[in-house]
Design an enzyme around this catalytic site. Structure first.
Site, mmCIF file in Angstrom:
data_model
loop_
_atom_site.group_PDB
_atom_site.id
_atom_site.type_symbol
_atom_site.label_atom_id
_atom_site.label_comp_id
_atom_site.label_asym_id
_atom_site.label_seq_id
_atom_site.Cartn_x
_atom_site.Cartn_y
_atom_site.Cartn_z
ATOM 1 N N ASP A 101 27.638 38.033 21.674
ATOM 2 C CA ASP A 101 28.318 37.910 22.970
ATOM 3 C C ASP A 101 29.076 36.589 23.048
ATOM 4 O O ASP A 101 28.549 35.577 23.517
ATOM 5 C CB ASP A 101 27.287 38.009 24.104
ATOM 6 C CG ASP A 101 26.652 39.389 24.169
ATOM 7 O OD1 ASP A 101 27.240 40.338 23.626
ATOM 8 O OD2 ASP A 101 25.569 39.517 24.755
ATOM 9 N N LYS A 148 26.287 44.233 17.526
ATOM 10 C CA LYS A 148 26.678 44.729 18.851
ATOM 11 C C LYS A 148 27.710 43.782 19.470
ATOM 12 O O LYS A 148 27.545 42.564 19.416
ATOM 13 C CB LYS A 148 25.448 44.822 19.751
ATOM 14 C CG LYS A 148 25.730 45.488 21.095
ATOM 15 C CD LYS A 148 24.458 45.720 21.879
ATOM 16 C CE LYS A 148 24.096 44.560 22.779
ATOM 17 N NZ LYS A 148 25.070 44.279 23.841
ATOM 18 N N THR A 149 28.768 44.395 19.999
ATOM 19 C CA THR A 149 29.836 43.600 20.628
ATOM 20 C C THR A 149 29.998 43.972 22.103
ATOM 21 O O THR A 149 29.576 45.047 22.535
ATOM 22 C CB THR A 149 31.188 43.864 19.924
ATOM 23 O OG1 THR A 149 31.444 45.282 19.948
ATOM 24 C CG2 THR A 149 31.183 43.373 18.505
ATOM 25 N N LYS A 198 29.021 50.743 27.788
ATOM 26 C CA LYS A 198 28.358 51.331 28.965
ATOM 27 C C LYS A 198 29.328 52.174 29.791
ATOM 28 O O LYS A 198 29.548 51.928 30.968
ATOM 29 C CB LYS A 198 27.706 50.249 29.835
ATOM 30 C CG LYS A 198 26.647 49.450 29.103
ATOM 31 C CD LYS A 198 25.911 48.494 30.025
ATOM 32 C CE LYS A 198 24.829 47.722 29.320
ATOM 33 N NZ LYS A 198 25.310 46.698 28.375
ATOM 34 N N ASP A 209 31.867 56.797 33.918
ATOM 35 C CA ASP A 209 32.787 57.402 34.891
ATOM 36 C C ASP A 209 32.862 58.913 34.649
ATOM 37 O O ASP A 209 32.129 59.448 33.814
ATOM 38 C CB ASP A 209 34.166 56.732 34.758
ATOM 39 C CG ASP A 209 34.904 56.663 36.089
ATOM 40 O OD1 ASP A 209 34.834 57.650 36.853
ATOM 41 O OD2 ASP A 209 35.542 55.638 36.348
ATOM 42 N N THR A 234 38.190 60.217 32.729
ATOM 43 C CA THR A 234 38.465 58.774 32.694
ATOM 44 C C THR A 234 37.852 58.147 31.443
ATOM 45 O O THR A 234 38.488 57.352 30.733
ATOM 46 C CB THR A 234 37.885 58.107 33.962
ATOM 47 O OG1 THR A 234 38.484 58.725 35.087
ATOM 48 C CG2 THR A 234 38.161 56.616 33.989
ATOM 49 N N SER A 257 16.604 46.340 30.544
ATOM 50 C CA SER A 257 15.679 45.211 30.395
ATOM 51 C C SER A 257 15.696 44.282 31.604
ATOM 52 O O SER A 257 14.872 43.378 31.686
ATOM 53 C CB SER A 257 16.064 44.402 29.148
ATOM 54 O OG SER A 257 17.381 43.899 29.288
ATOM 55 N N GLN A 307 17.451 38.724 33.209
ATOM 56 C CA GLN A 307 17.078 39.306 31.906
ATOM 57 C C GLN A 307 15.577 39.094 31.678
ATOM 58 O O GLN A 307 15.031 38.035 32.016
ATOM 59 C CB GLN A 307 17.887 38.630 30.785
ATOM 60 C CG GLN A 307 17.501 39.037 29.370
ATOM 61 C CD GLN A 307 17.871 40.481 29.015
ATOM 62 O OE1 GLN A 307 17.424 41.416 29.700
ATOM 63 N NE2 GLN A 307 18.668 40.670 27.990
ATOM 64 N N GLY A 329 20.251 38.879 21.121
ATOM 65 C CA GLY A 329 21.476 38.093 21.319
ATOM 66 C C GLY A 329 21.191 36.614 21.204
ATOM 67 O O GLY A 329 21.157 36.039 20.110
ATOM 68 N N ARG A 330 20.918 35.993 22.361
ATOM 69 C CA ARG A 330 20.786 34.533 22.398
ATOM 70 C C ARG A 330 19.657 34.000 21.519
ATOM 71 O O ARG A 330 19.761 32.881 21.009
ATOM 72 C CB ARG A 330 20.618 34.079 23.855
ATOM 73 C CG ARG A 330 21.932 34.147 24.628
ATOM 74 C CD ARG A 330 21.739 34.081 26.125
ATOM 75 N NE ARG A 330 21.247 35.350 26.663
ATOM 76 C CZ ARG A 330 21.000 35.566 27.947
ATOM 77 N NH1 ARG A 330 21.168 34.585 28.820
ATOM 78 N NH2 ARG A 330 20.586 36.755 28.353
HETATM 79 P P1 5BU Z 1 20.336 38.518 24.962
HETATM 80 O O1 5BU Z 1 21.150 37.302 24.724
HETATM 81 O O2 5BU Z 1 19.347 38.834 23.813
HETATM 82 O O3 5BU Z 1 19.671 38.527 26.308
HETATM 83 O O4 5BU Z 1 21.406 39.702 24.957
HETATM 84 C C1 5BU Z 1 21.064 41.030 25.198
HETATM 85 C C2 5BU Z 1 22.265 41.947 24.985
HETATM 86 O O5 5BU Z 1 21.855 43.286 25.230
HETATM 87 C C3 5BU Z 1 23.448 41.671 25.913
HETATM 88 O O6 5BU Z 1 24.627 41.901 25.181
HETATM 89 C C4 5BU Z 1 23.304 42.704 27.016
HETATM 90 O O7 5BU Z 1 24.551 43.137 27.519
HETATM 91 C C5 5BU Z 1 22.602 43.853 26.312
HETATM 92 N N1 5BU Z 1 21.701 44.630 27.175
HETATM 93 C C6 5BU Z 1 20.555 44.088 27.747
HETATM 94 O O8 5BU Z 1 20.284 42.909 27.595
HETATM 95 N N2 5BU Z 1 19.736 44.878 28.500
HETATM 96 C C7 5BU Z 1 19.976 46.189 28.721
HETATM 97 O O9 5BU Z 1 19.172 46.865 29.382
HETATM 98 C C8 5BU Z 1 21.158 46.729 28.144
HETATM 99 C C9 5BU Z 1 21.984 45.942 27.372
HETATM 100 BR BR1 5BU Z 1 21.536 48.511 28.431
#
Ligand code: 5BU
Length: 245
Positions: free
Chosen positions: A23, A45-46, A78, A81, A85, A139, A197, A217-218
């Site tokens: 991200d 994942k992007t 995600k 619609d 669309t 999550s 989160q 991700g992070r």
């Molecule tokens: P993190 O940096 O590990 O918190 O990133 C989590 C990634 O997963 C981030 O790109 C969110 O958009 C994606 N995500 C999420 O965190 N939780 C969800 O329920 C879904 C996607 Br669906």
């Protein structure tokens, strides 16, 4: 080879059920992370709509890295619609997602038409090499995916045939053979961020809850050394995954 088979062969060959969420706002950062963690992941994942400099050159470079390191490209768009669309959002616009992403996410709040819209954007041959992940659970704290919503989302996903690669979820939601479970909100230490989160550990997600692929991700991208941190997540998650097989 179906997309499921392709992913599972990457998982086995690389001994990795790790997907890294890249991200970033600049495509150079996505490419840098892809190069660093590439040997340790089965998917990258992007969020292409975060990029300030999205371009065809970026797509080509990402595809080159995906080939070099053998991982799938997963755009977490995600879609949510009406089918018509979504058909255009998937294949047209500046991003032309269907031309480069192996996998996309879809919210099934609109009903099955949202998946039909995705399929309508693809030729029959493309449908065999692309797939979607239906979001069955999230999550984030206090989200609205109740048990009833999840049950219906799973039914809609399972009815999508081979175009369904699996579910985004926080625990195993489908018994259908071949359906995979992908889980974001994963860190080596459980906890959260300041925007809702919620993080669970690989032990909880893969070991106890039976999910297959962890999305981090992070926990990796903000580490001092993303490559070695990815290797740690890879090892921990794959051992838990293998123990279950
Ligand atoms: P993190 O940096 O590990 O918190 O990133 C989590 C990634 O997963 C981030 O790109 C969110 O958009 C994606 N995500 C999420 O965190 N939780 C969800 O329920 C879904 C996607 Br669906």
């Amino acid at each position: 080879m179906s997309l499921q088979e392709r992913l599972l062969s990457i998982v086995e060959k690389k001994k990795s059920n790790l997907c890294v969420a890249a991200d970033f706002e600049n495509s150079a950062d996505v490419l840098r992370i892809a190069e660093q963690v590439g040997p340790h992941i089965c998917m990258l994942k992007t969020h292409a709509d975060i990029l300030v400099d999205f371009s065809q050159e970026f797509v080509t470079s990402l595809q080159d890295l995906a080939k070099k390191h053998n991982f799938l490209i997963f755009e977490d768009r995600k879609f949510a619609d009406i089918g018509k669309t979504v058909q255009h959002q998937y294949s047209a616009g500046t991003l032309k997602i269907s031309s480069w992403a192996d996998v996309v996410t879809v919210n099934v709040l609109p009903g099955p038409g949202v998946i039909q819209g995705l399929k309508a954007a693809l030729s029959e041959q493309e449908q065999r090499s692309r797939g979607c992940l239906v979001i069955a659970e999230m999550s984030s704290a206090d989200n609205l995916a109740t048990a009833d919503y999840t049950k219906h989302a799973v039914e809609i996903g399972e009815a999508a045939g081979d175009f369904l690669l699996g579910f985004i979820c926080q625990h195993r939601v489908s018994q259908k053979p071949g359906v995979l479970h992908f889980t974001p909100g994963v860190k080596l230490q459980a906890g959260g961020d300041n925007l809702g989160q919620c993080y669970l550990t690989p032990e909880e997600i893969v070991g106890r809850r039976g999910c297959d692929i962890i999305i981090v991700g992070r926990g990796i991208c903000q580490a001092d050394c993303p490559a070695s941190t990815a290797q740690t997540y890879q090892k921990v998650a794959y051992e838990l995954y293998q123990k279950r097989q």
